[in-house]
Scaffold this motif. Structure first.
Motif, PDB file in Angstrom:
ATOM      1  N   ASN A 136     -28.971 -43.712 -49.342  1.00 55.62           N
ATOM      2  CA  ASN A 136     -30.207 -43.892 -48.594  1.00 55.62           C
ATOM      3  C   ASN A 136     -30.610 -42.658 -47.790  1.00 55.62           C
TER       4      ASN A 136
ATOM      5  N   GLU B 290     -27.094 -56.064 -39.948  1.00 54.70           N
ATOM      6  CA  GLU B 290     -26.802 -55.993 -41.378  1.00 54.70           C
ATOM      7  C   GLU B 290     -27.179 -57.272 -42.114  1.00 54.70           C
TER       8      GLU B 290
ATOM      9  N   THR C 243     -30.413 -57.397 -43.933  1.00 56.00           N
ATOM     10  CA  THR C 243     -30.615 -56.542 -45.106  1.00 56.00           C
ATOM     11  C   THR C 243     -30.288 -57.238 -46.420  1.00 56.00           C
TER      12      THR C 243
ATOM     13  N   ASP D 188     -24.815 -46.223 -46.218  1.00 57.69           N
ATOM     14  CA  ASP D 188     -24.824 -46.044 -47.660  1.00 57.69           C
ATOM     15  C   ASP D 188     -25.542 -44.726 -47.909  1.00 57.69           C
TER      16      ASP D 188
ATOM     17  N   LYS E   2     -32.232 -52.150 -44.820  1.00 63.27           N
ATOM     18  CA  LYS E   2     -30.963 -51.435 -44.965  1.00 63.27           C
ATOM     19  C   LYS E   2     -31.192 -49.929 -44.933  1.00 63.27           C
TER      20      LYS E   2
ATOM     21  N   ASP F  80     -29.803 -47.313 -42.055  1.00 70.06           N
ATOM     22  CA  ASP F  80     -29.006 -46.138 -42.403  1.00 70.06           C
ATOM     23  C   ASP F  80     -29.653 -44.859 -41.875  1.00 70.06           C
TER      24      ASP F  80
END
Length: 311
Positions: free
Chosen positions: A275, A231, A234, A272, A241, A245
């Motif tokens: 995405n 992470e 990102t 998220d 990111k 995902d």
């Protein structure tokens, strides 16, 4: 020193490994060495490869079974070349694979990762992967952003890629603490640090009907990658990111199909959902029974030459 070091991880592939080796010795570019790393095969694999052993083709044995990541790492540590390619013992190269990689090395000086497109062999059918390569013209070569492009099937797989040794020095070796999606885990680190040169020509055949490919076996007994550890990469790179995902979606869906709802929810909790596309969002919300039916239907259709995808 050979120009390429080709690493073949070998574990119980007696029915395939001869053809794999033959696809290497048939290469139009011949300045290479082959390292076959036997991970304690219990079938006749070693007997099949022994006649090929020579000054150019080495056979290295593990004292105990260590898994794919460790097998690849053994090959890397013993490789003499600056350029390292991998070919699993049930896959095949087109005769011009190494020639194509050599051309990428010559034409894309800033790259340290070099890859080609591939095809999938399902019993008597040959299919193209749904991997975004359809956006490029045939035989087109270009620098590509791995994280932006690789949101479907893999834009390359580990039988259609070559790495400069600097990649392993900077990104590290394969993680021996995981034994599922170890390729994906390594690709994240490698492509974060280095540029990828890509040829859209199909130079590799990925056999999907073998024991380790087209299967409904569970991954719940596997040690899975933890994408959360990436992470921090990102923060200033949205494409990473989105890619993470996407891979979380794939892993969450797979564990749900295998029946572990809690693990699936744990993996998806870091997503998220902006995405994901609408199909992916729906699939993650479906009950296990319906998701399993869809998955089995997909396998049936693939075996008959038809592919559909949520990508």
């Amino acid at each position: 020193m050979p120009f390429f070091s080709v690493i073949i991880p070998l574990y119980n592939k007696e029915n395939y490994v001869e053809n794999t080796i033959k696809s290497i010795v048939s290469q139009t570019f011949t300045d290479y060495e082959v390292l076959i790393i036997n991970d304690c095969s219990t079938d006749a694999s070693v007997a099949k490869v022994t006649p090929f052993v020579s000054e150019k083709i080495r056979l290295i044995h593990h004292d105990n079974n260590k898994g794919l990541s460790a097998t690849r790492n053994t090959g890397i540590k013993n490789a003499k070349s600056e350029y390292v390619a991998f070919l699993d013992a049930d896959d095949l190269w087109k005769p011009t694979f190494l020639e194509t990689i050599k051309s990428l090395i010559a034409n894309f000086e800033d790259a340290r990762i070099y890859a080609t497109n591939y095809q999938e062999l399902y019993f008597d059918k040959t299919l193209k992967p749904l991997n975004g390569s359809e956006n490029f013209t045939e035989n087109f070569s270009v620098y590509i952003n791995f994280f932006k492009t690789n949101l479907k099937q893999g834009i390359y797989n580990h039988g259609s890629v070559c790495f400069h040794k600097n990649v392993f020095q900077k990104a590290g070796l394969y993680d021996e603490n995981i034994d599922f999606a170890e390729d994906i885990d390594f690709n994240i680190r490698a492509n974060y640090h280095f540029k990828l040169a890509y040829s859209n020509s199909i130079q590799m055949s990925y056999l999907m009907q073998t024991e380790n490919q087209l299967t409904t076996s569970s991954i719940l007994n596997k040690r899975l990658p933890n994408f959360d550890k990436y992470e921090e990469l990102t923060i200033d790179n949205f494409s990473i990111k989105k890619y993470l995902d996407f891979e979380r979606y794939v892993l969450s869906k797979h564990t749900k199909i295998d029946g572990d709802i809690n693990l699936s929810k744990k993996i998806s909790s870091s997503i998220d959902f902006k995405n994901l596309n609408w199909k992916q969002k729906i699939l993650l919300k479906l009950p296990i029974s319906l998701l399993q039916i869809i998955y089995k239907t997909k396998l049936f259709l693939v075996r008959n030459g038809l592919k559909f995808t949520s990508y």
